[in-house]
Design a protein around this motif. Structure first.
Motif, short mmCIF file in Angstrom:
data_model
loop_
_atom_site.label_atom_id
_atom_site.label_comp_id
_atom_site.label_asym_id
_atom_site.label_seq_id
_atom_site.Cartn_x
_atom_site.Cartn_y
_atom_site.Cartn_z
N ASP A 24 -44.88 17.81 99.33
CA ASP A 24 -45.43 18.04 100.37
C ASP A 24 -43.97 18.04 101.31
O ASP A 24 -43.23 17.41 101.36
N ALA A 25 -43.97 19.28 102.01
CA ALA A 25 -42.81 19.53 102.96
C ALA A 25 -42.55 18.45 103.96
O ALA A 25 -41.37 18.15 104.29
N ALA A 26 -43.54 17.74 104.29
CA ALA A 26 -43.21 16.66 105.22
C ALA A 26 -42.29 15.48 104.59
O ALA A 26 -41.86 14.70 105.54
N ASP A 27 -42.58 15.30 103.34
CA ASP A 27 -41.70 14.11 102.61
C ASP A 27 -40.29 14.69 102.75
O ASP A 27 -39.55 13.47 102.50
N VAL A 28 -39.73 15.76 102.88
CA VAL A 28 -38.48 16.12 103.10
C VAL A 28 -37.93 16.23 104.39
O VAL A 28 -36.88 16.78 104.68
N ARG A 29 -38.66 15.89 105.40
CA ARG A 29 -38.47 16.01 106.70
C ARG A 29 -38.18 14.79 107.48
O ARG A 29 -38.12 14.41 108.60
N VAL A 30 -38.41 13.66 106.70
CA VAL A 30 -38.29 12.34 106.90
C VAL A 30 -36.83 11.76 106.92
O VAL A 30 -36.18 12.30 106.05
N PRO A 31 -36.38 10.50 107.68
CA PRO A 31 -35.08 10.28 107.44
C PRO A 31 -34.96 9.74 106.00
O PRO A 31 -35.86 9.36 105.37
#
Length: 150
Positions: free
Chosen positions: A40-47
């Motif tokens: 999930d691309a969102a997983d690599v956009r987190v701190p």
């Protein structure tokens, strides 16, 4: 030795999407599963997360990789892919160095046992097999690895 410029990027960039799609197609051909459901691309956009692109000397994106936090001091490597020789190792070395800077002590990852090229690559570069973790637990087609970062 190939020279690559490796830098943080958004996985939604067109060149990143093209590489991720190519990876998914290759994984589907090798393993019967594209691996899309495990990223999930969102997983690599987190701190604490990072997605990178590797570009050749002409500036063409030729590889990608990422990590995401999964526990205290532990990150999971995701979506490693290289179109050309040398890019995969360059990306892995970059991710390991970045993970150390982020304060991680261990990197974990999963691949499929049938993907012998990936299994051999990770074993060659210091990753040891560990019991399958998270959603991979109890899945005999999966193999998990860990590297302790010094």
């Amino acid at each position: 030795m190939h020279q690559f410029h490796i830098a943080a990027a958004d996985p939604a960039l067109p060149e990143a999407v093209a590489l991720l799609d190519e990876l998914s197609a290759r994984l589907a051909a090798i393993t019967g599963n594209s691996g899309r459901s495990s990223f999930d691309a969102a997983d690599v956009r987190v701190p604490g997360a990072l997605f990178v692109l590797a570009c050749n000397v002409e500036g063409k994106a030729v590889g990608c990789g990422a990590f995401r936090p999964i526990g205290e001091g532990v990150a999971e490597v995701k979506r490693m892919y290289a179109q050309v020789a040398g890019a995969g190792l360059a990306i892995l070395i970059h991710l390991e160095a970045a993970a150390r800077e982020y304060g991680y002590h261990r990197l974990r990852l999963e691949t499929r046992l049938v993907n012998q090229r990936a299994v051999a690559f990770y074993e060659k570069h210091g990753y040891a097999r560990i019991p399958n973790f998270g959603k991979y637990a109890g899945r005999p087609e999966a193999v998990c690895f860990e590297k302790i970062l010094n």
